[in-house]
Write an enzyme that holds these catalytic residues in place. Structure first.
Site, PDB file in Angstrom:
ATOM      1  N   LYS A  79     132.423 -35.934 -72.537  1.00 58.29           N
ATOM      2  CA  LYS A  79     131.573 -35.115 -71.929  1.00 58.29           C
ATOM      3  C   LYS A  79     131.229 -33.786 -72.817  1.00 58.29           C
ATOM      4  O   LYS A  79     132.332 -33.439 -73.767  1.00 58.29           O
ATOM      5  CB  LYS A  79     131.835 -34.314 -70.706  1.00 58.29           C
ATOM      6  CG  LYS A  79     131.324 -33.380 -69.931  1.00 58.29           C
ATOM      7  CD  LYS A  79     132.280 -33.227 -68.475  1.00 58.29           C
ATOM      8  CE  LYS A  79     131.568 -32.088 -67.579  1.00 58.29           C
ATOM      9  NZ  LYS A  79     132.242 -32.038 -66.316  1.00 58.29           N
ATOM     10  N   SER A 153     130.065 -32.623 -62.260  1.00 59.91           N
ATOM     11  CA  SER A 153     129.155 -32.123 -63.259  1.00 59.91           C
ATOM     12  C   SER A 153     129.175 -33.032 -64.444  1.00 59.91           C
ATOM     13  O   SER A 153     128.311 -33.041 -65.488  1.00 59.91           O
ATOM     14  CB  SER A 153     129.539 -30.864 -64.181  1.00 59.91           C
ATOM     15  OG  SER A 153     131.075 -30.748 -64.441  1.00 59.91           O
ATOM     16  N   SER A 177     134.328 -32.939 -60.289  1.00 57.87           N
ATOM     17  CA  SER A 177     133.406 -33.453 -61.405  1.00 57.87           C
ATOM     18  C   SER A 177     133.803 -34.697 -61.799  1.00 57.87           C
ATOM     19  O   SER A 177     133.058 -35.455 -62.498  1.00 57.87           O
ATOM     20  CB  SER A 177     133.273 -32.381 -62.419  1.00 57.87           C
ATOM     21  OG  SER A 177     132.679 -31.316 -62.057  1.00 57.87           O
TER      22      SER A 177
END
Length: 452
Positions: A79, A153, A177
């Site tokens: 990420k 996210s 997330s």
């Protein structure tokens, strides 16, 4: 070959292929590169490791002993709020972009275990959101199609695993997330106990709550990756070590919710999710050593403190400098969430902290009678168009059963559980006390896996 598109595209599947000689890291690199290219601009990646560098890494691995490297030749995605040398860190804000001179602790441990870092994945900007649409790099669609949101996210990380591009991806998790996008893409999402995996080199959202999360195709893979990542991080002041006698395998007593709230944010309930959860709960009850009913109001109240209480001020504490220097580069919805933290006083923060401690005590009593708690990961699904029309309220709906987890110091694993009758993705989450990862993974396999 099509290895990475098959159900066997797992850590153990790759290792078996390598051990038999049927695969080499260069083969896997070539296939995943072709698969990523074939998908075109799917908004999954913000940056990618150059192909020649991937092949250099594959050659380097040929000189290492696989037996001493548990993730030897395993491609991973990271990420893009987690530092990886050779790739920029943007946090989905181009004006913020920085070039790290060191790997984040989690990335360093993956590389040391033999992993191949493929690239950096898209996210809700500054890890603020649960829907996957708050990024100037686009909004990835769920692998289930139909314009369904991918969840955030950690949107790109979840889609990368679900689409068979990589078998492992790192996300982060503050409000859910690492779990919401797992549910919306049909993969496993493991959210470890706060501090179990070091967060040095990760741009924080709420520094006291943030976790590095793991996406995989199966539970065994999540356990293998966690074994590599877990451990004290001298560069992370929030790092904690697991106790020596953390619970593991054994009979499991499951808490089931008595007051499930599946409101879509408009006064209507998602009956498809309700029916799917009822089916899973019946299977779990039949396999468990016992069940207890429990209210979930304490979890929902604790979760409301994250965005509706003074913990939103922690996001402002982290990102105030970014707003000062790059205000116009921050998306309006992201900026509004972060700046809302300015309205809370220190007195309000202490009062909320006192209430949270009361809620923690209430939840601790639940885990005195049950080993794990079963909940739907999300109470409903939305399309990207629906989220764009109502970005704040519907984002909060998605976190109804995930936002409390870090505030209450719980561990969690999100597991795919099929689809609703109308074909939408459905997943459940098992929650347990801090450092119960081994028990959660065992329970998930025993209660939600194929019949034995």
């Amino acid at each position: 070959m099509q290895l990475l598109s098959s159900p066997s595209a797992t850590v153990s599947g790759l290792r078996a292929g390598y051990a038999s000689g049927a695969l080499r890291p260069a083969d896997v690199v070539a296939e995943l590169t072709a698969r990523i290219d074939a998908r075109g601009d799917d908004h999954v990646w913000i940056s990618r490791t150059p192909v020649d560098e991937l092949h250099r890494r594959a050659r380097e691995l040929e000189g290492l002993d696989p037996a001493g490297h548990p993730l030897w030749g395993v491609p991973v995605a990271v990420k893009d709020n987690i530092d990886a040398v050779g790739l920029p860190t943007t946090a989905a804000c181009p004006a913020f972009t920085r070039t790290p001179d060191a790997d984040a602790t989690a990335v360093r441990r993956l590389r040391a275990a033999g992993a191949i870092v493929v690239g950096k994945t898209n996210l809700d900007q500054f890890a603020t959101g649960l829907n996957g649409g708050r990024s100037p790099y686009g909004a990835p669609e769920s692998v289930f199609g139909g314009d369904l949101i991918s969840g955030g996210s950690s949107s790109g990380s979840a889609v990368a695993v679900a689409a068979g591009l990589v078998p492992v991806a790192l996300g982060t998790d503050t409000a859910g997330s690492g779990r919401v996008p797992a549910a919306l893409n049909g993969v496993v999402g493991l959210k470890p106990t706060r501090g179990l995996v070091g967060t040095a080199g990760m741009l924080p959202a709420c520094r006291s709550l943030d976790c590095v999360s793991v996406f995989t195709r199966d539970l065994a893979g999540a356990a293998e990756v966690l074994a590599v990542l877990a451990g004290p991080d001298p560069d992370d002041p929030w790092s904690r070590a697991a106790p020596p006698e953390a619970p593991g395998a054994g009979p499991v007593v499951v808490a089931l919710p008595e007051d499930l709230d599946l409101d879509r944010g408009d006064g209507t309930a998602d009956t498809g999710i309700a029916d799917a959860f009822a089916r899973v709960a019946a299977t779990v009850a039949a396999r468990a050593a016992g069940t207890v009913g429990t209210p979930t109001a304490a979890l929902r109240e604790a979760g409301d403190l994250l965005y509706g209480g003074p913990w939103v001020a922690e996001r402002l504490a982290v990102l105030a400098g970014v707003l000062d220097t790059h205000r116009d580069a921050v998306l309006p919805v992201t900026r509004a969430v972060i700046e809302a933290g300015a309205r809370f006083s220190a007195v309000e923060a202490f009062r909320a902290r006192y209430r949270l401690q009361e809620l923690r005590a209430e939840v601790a009593r639940l885990f005195a009678t049950a080993d794990v708690l079963l909940l739907p990961t999300v109470p409903t699904t939305f399309t990207r168009a629906e989220l764009a029309a109502e970005p704040v309220v519907r984002n909060l709906v998605l976190g109804r059963y995930t936002q409390a987890t870090n505030l209450l110091d719980l561990a969690a694993v999100a597991v795919p559980a099929g689809t609703t009758d109308d074909g939408r993705p459905f997943g459940v989450t098992l929650l347990g006390p801090a450092f119960s990862e081994a028990r959660l993974l065992h329970a998930a396999a025993a209660l939600l896996g194929p019949p034995r």
